[in-house]
Scaffold this active site. Sequence first.
Site, short mmCIF file in Angstrom:
data_model
loop_
_atom_site.label_atom_id
_atom_site.label_comp_id
_atom_site.label_asym_id
_atom_site.label_seq_id
_atom_site.Cartn_x
_atom_site.Cartn_y
_atom_site.Cartn_z
N LYS A 9 0.85 -1.20 0.00
CA LYS A 9 0.00 0.00 0.00
C LYS A 9 0.88 1.25 0.00
CE LYS A 9 -0.56 -0.37 5.00
NZ LYS A 9 -0.75 0.74 5.91
N TYR A 43 18.39 29.13 8.95
CA TYR A 43 17.25 29.91 9.44
C TYR A 43 17.16 29.86 10.95
CZ TYR A 43 15.38 30.23 4.69
OH TYR A 43 15.20 30.51 3.35
C1 LIG Z 1 -4.29 -4.27 7.92
C2 LIG Z 1 -2.80 -4.15 7.82
N1 LIG Z 1 -2.07 -5.26 7.70
C3 LIG Z 1 -0.71 -5.20 7.61
C4 LIG Z 1 -0.05 -4.00 7.65
C5 LIG Z 1 1.47 -3.99 7.57
O1 LIG Z 1 2.00 -3.47 8.75
P1 LIG Z 1 3.57 -3.33 8.97
O2 LIG Z 1 4.06 -2.39 7.93
O3 LIG Z 1 3.70 -2.76 10.34
O4 LIG Z 1 4.13 -4.69 8.82
C6 LIG Z 1 -0.77 -2.83 7.78
C7 LIG Z 1 -0.08 -1.54 7.86
O5 LIG Z 1 -0.42 -0.61 8.49
C8 LIG Z 1 -2.19 -2.90 7.86
O6 LIG Z 1 -2.94 -1.79 7.99
#
Ligand SMILES: Cc1ncc(COP(=O)(O)O)c(C=O)c1O
Length: 364
Positions: free
Chosen positions: A35, A256
């Site tokens: 994602k 700055y």
């Molecule tokens: C439903 C879900 N599964 C898995 C993950 C993967 O998590 P991580 O990156 O902490 O392994 C996420 C990430 O936020 C998630 O929202």
Amino acid sequence: MPRPILATIHTAALSHNLARVRAAAPDARVWAVVKANAYGHGIERVFEGLRSADGFALLDLDEAQRLRALDWRGPILLLEGCFEARDLELCSRLGLWHVIHCNEQIDMLAAHKTERPQRVFLKMNSGMNRLGFAPERYRAAWTRLNALPQVQEISLMTHFSDADGPKGVTAQLQRFDAVTHDLPGERTLSNSAATLRHGAALAARSDWIRPGIAVYGSAPDFPAHSAADWGLQPTMTLASRIIGVQQLVAGDTVGYGSSFSADGPMRIGVVACGYADGYPRHCSTGTPVLVGGVRTRMVGRVSMDMITVDLTALPDAAMGAAVTLWGQSPDGALLPIDEVAQAGDTVGYELMCAVAQRVPFAVV
Ligand SMILES: Cc1ncc(COP(=O)(O)O)c(C=O)c1O
């Protein structure tokens, strides 16, 4: 000549990290979580390194389409499911599996006309209080889904709020088990932290694991453990060069707000990287940085296009010297993204996701 900043994605490190999380859950199949455009790395850029995953998990339909365009024919899971009824058309067309976390999604599915029954993952809110059915509503949701001709198979899912910390997974696991112990279907519970820290306890409910951050070479529980402690390798390097050098005397200030002032004679290097590249503005004096593979510190405030670093102990570092903001220097020295994130009061996740569009990428 373009600005010298560059983000490099390391294909071999992605494959290594995927193998590392697989070893922590040897009987599970692995969703590589991609994602947010593969945690800022770019779906197309990570695909080669992660193609031995059993599936990909993500949120956005356009990212799912991009995976199919790469000719990925295996499972894709929509972690938040469908946002509106017409998304189900695309699920049917692209063969996407999707999460069901609320009654509205069941209503949409019940109204969906399809030849092709779909595979769904029914999510329980076992304590995180984000998405999912409360434990006392979960079985009713399962029964409703099970009666729908649109549903081919129901898998069971929850997500841990504290797998990375002292609270752990016990209470949420108990709630999940109490409600699901006699329900058929595959289970998926674990993110990176749960996989690495609680793998043994969760093995019996790990038909699928969902690691994200570990795949990208960052420790899910830093600073309790570093990426190296978990055997993970950096998958993203943010690098640039020195584009200016200043000689200071005691009392001179930098940048700055004059937030840094020199105690004595100092050499300062100006690096072509600032918050408009995604470097965290909250980082302040002391944030680690590598110049020519040698660790030194940032001084003063981060500005839009530049940061300033202490070259006093690096007399050979001149204009054009290689700077590693995080990741791996050209000579192999490492600067964990987690250390930079900590200095900016954030987490590695955010830094990866925030690399700006103007930064060019390379894949090695
Ligand atoms: C439903 C879900 N599964 C898995 C993950 C993967 O998590 P991580 O990156 O902490 O392994 C996420 C990430 O936020 C998630 O929202």
